[in-house]
Design an enzyme around this catalytic site. Structure first.
Site, PDB file in Angstrom:
ATOM      1  N   CYS A 145       0.824  -1.216   0.000  1.00  0.00           N
ATOM      2  CA  CYS A 145       0.000   0.000   0.000  1.00  0.00           C
ATOM      3  C   CYS A 145       0.856   1.265   0.000  1.00  0.00           C
ATOM      4  O   CYS A 145       1.441   1.591  -1.032  1.00  0.00           O
ATOM      5  CB  CYS A 145      -0.972  -0.059   1.175  1.00  0.00           C
ATOM      6  SG  CYS A 145      -2.403   1.008   0.968  1.00  0.00           S
ATOM      7  N   HIS A 187      -3.533  -5.684   2.411  1.00  0.00           N
ATOM      8  CA  HIS A 187      -3.176  -5.830   3.821  1.00  0.00           C
ATOM      9  C   HIS A 187      -3.782  -7.146   4.298  1.00  0.00           C
ATOM     10  O   HIS A 187      -4.503  -7.816   3.571  1.00  0.00           O
ATOM     11  CB  HIS A 187      -3.794  -4.702   4.656  1.00  0.00           C
ATOM     12  CG  HIS A 187      -3.259  -3.339   4.349  1.00  0.00           C
ATOM     13  ND1 HIS A 187      -2.051  -2.888   4.814  1.00  0.00           N
ATOM     14  CD2 HIS A 187      -3.795  -2.317   3.651  1.00  0.00           C
ATOM     15  CE1 HIS A 187      -1.868  -1.634   4.420  1.00  0.00           C
ATOM     16  NE2 HIS A 187      -2.907  -1.266   3.698  1.00  0.00           N
TER      17      HIS A 187
HETATM   18  N1  GLN Z   1      -1.596   7.009   1.812  1.00  0.00           N
HETATM   19  C1  GLN Z   1      -1.844   6.060   0.777  1.00  0.00           C
HETATM   20  C2  GLN Z   1      -3.197   6.224   0.132  1.00  0.00           C
HETATM   21  O1  GLN Z   1      -4.136   6.622   0.794  1.00  0.00           O
HETATM   22  C3  GLN Z   1      -1.634   4.651   1.267  1.00  0.00           C
HETATM   23  C4  GLN Z   1      -2.613   4.253   2.346  1.00  0.00           C
HETATM   24  C5  GLN Z   1      -2.267   2.985   3.060  1.00  0.00           C
HETATM   25  O2  GLN Z   1      -1.089   2.595   3.092  1.00  0.00           O
HETATM   26  N2  GLN Z   1      -3.241   2.348   3.679  1.00  0.00           N
HETATM   27  O3  GLN Z   1      -3.349   5.945  -1.032  1.00  0.00           O
END
Ligand code: GLN
Length: 243
Positions: free
Chosen positions: A101, A199
């Site tokens: 992510c 995740h």
């Molecule tokens: N900040 C990034 C987004 O919102 C990744 C979010 C995350 O790692 N859950 O796209």
């Protein structure tokens, strides 16, 4: 590249990279899963936690793990990882890296945050991220394009939409959920750098992906381990419900 296969007497060093910045949704579990799957096979495994207060990234690790994070934390992670450029050298020598992510976006070429600002990524995988119209939140299922993996499942929560460039290939094709939000694909792979929006932590839910990363790290095929029937049930249920 690992010069010679690690033997089961070797200690495999797994770096958990700046979990104080990138570590949402239990991504630390990926390190625990890798270490346990090594120990079950008779390898020694050590988890090396590298906080953002460290002087630089140790280069002697066999696997580097980056989890998810918020936009500001991602920028801090890029600054830390640019210092000394150790991750680039590790990647250039064939070391395995998993980015989840925010970690995907940090490893990519560039990410644009919700406020419209552009930020250079580390450029270790050819993926560029721009903000979507809304957050992609929920269960995500894909069919992996890496050999021997099959269906991958996990949970996604991100604003960014990511485009895989010519020097990378997708990790999988989306069965349900958003994934990269472009071209019906999810994640990206360049060499031994593998990135995903999953995740879970992703390696707990998808042991075949864990073993792919481990086989890159030890430089040899790995003995099989028993399946977890509950994971198979979860996979079947998610695919049926959402597919
Ligand atoms: N900040 C990034 C987004 O919102 C990744 C979010 C995350 O790692 N859950 O796209």
């Amino acid at each position: 590249m690992t010069e010679a296969p690690l033997t089961d007497e070797s200690t495999v060093r797994i770096a958990l990279v700046v979990p104080d910045l990138l570590g949402t949704y239990g991504d630390r579990g990926n390190a625990l899963v890798l270490a346990q799957r090594l120990r079950w096979r008779g390898y020694r495994a050590e988890i090396v936690t590298v906080l953002s207060s460290a002087e630089s990234l140790p280069e002697s690790c066999d696997i580097y793990l980056l989890g998810g994070g918020e936009d500001v934390a991602q920028q801090a992670a890029v600054s830390f990882l640019r210092r000394g450029n150790g991750l680039r050298r590790a990647v250039d020598s064939g070391t395995a890296v998993l980015g989840v992510c925010g970690g995907l976006q940090v490893l990519g070429t560039r990410f644009t945050t919700g406020d419209g600002k552009h930020h250079a990524g580390l450029g270790l995988v050819d993926i560029e991220t721009r903000p979507g119209a809304d957050r992609a939140i929920g269960e995500l299922g894909t069919r992996s394009e890496l050999p021997g993996i099959g269906v991958l499942t996990g949970f996604e929560n991100h604003l960014g939409r990511s485009e895989v460039g010519d020097d990378a290939r997708p990790l999988g094709r989306v069965l349900h959920g958003t994934g990269n939000g472009a071209d019906g694909v999810e994640g990206g792979v360049t060499g031994r750098v593998v990135c995903t929006y999953l995740h879970g932590p992703v390696l707990a839910r998808n042991p075949a992906l864990a073993d792919t990363v481990l086989s890159w790290a030890v430089g040899a095929p790995l003995d099989g381990l028993p399946d977890f029937p509950e994971l198979e049930r979860l996979r079947a249920e998610r695919t049926r419900v959402r597919g």
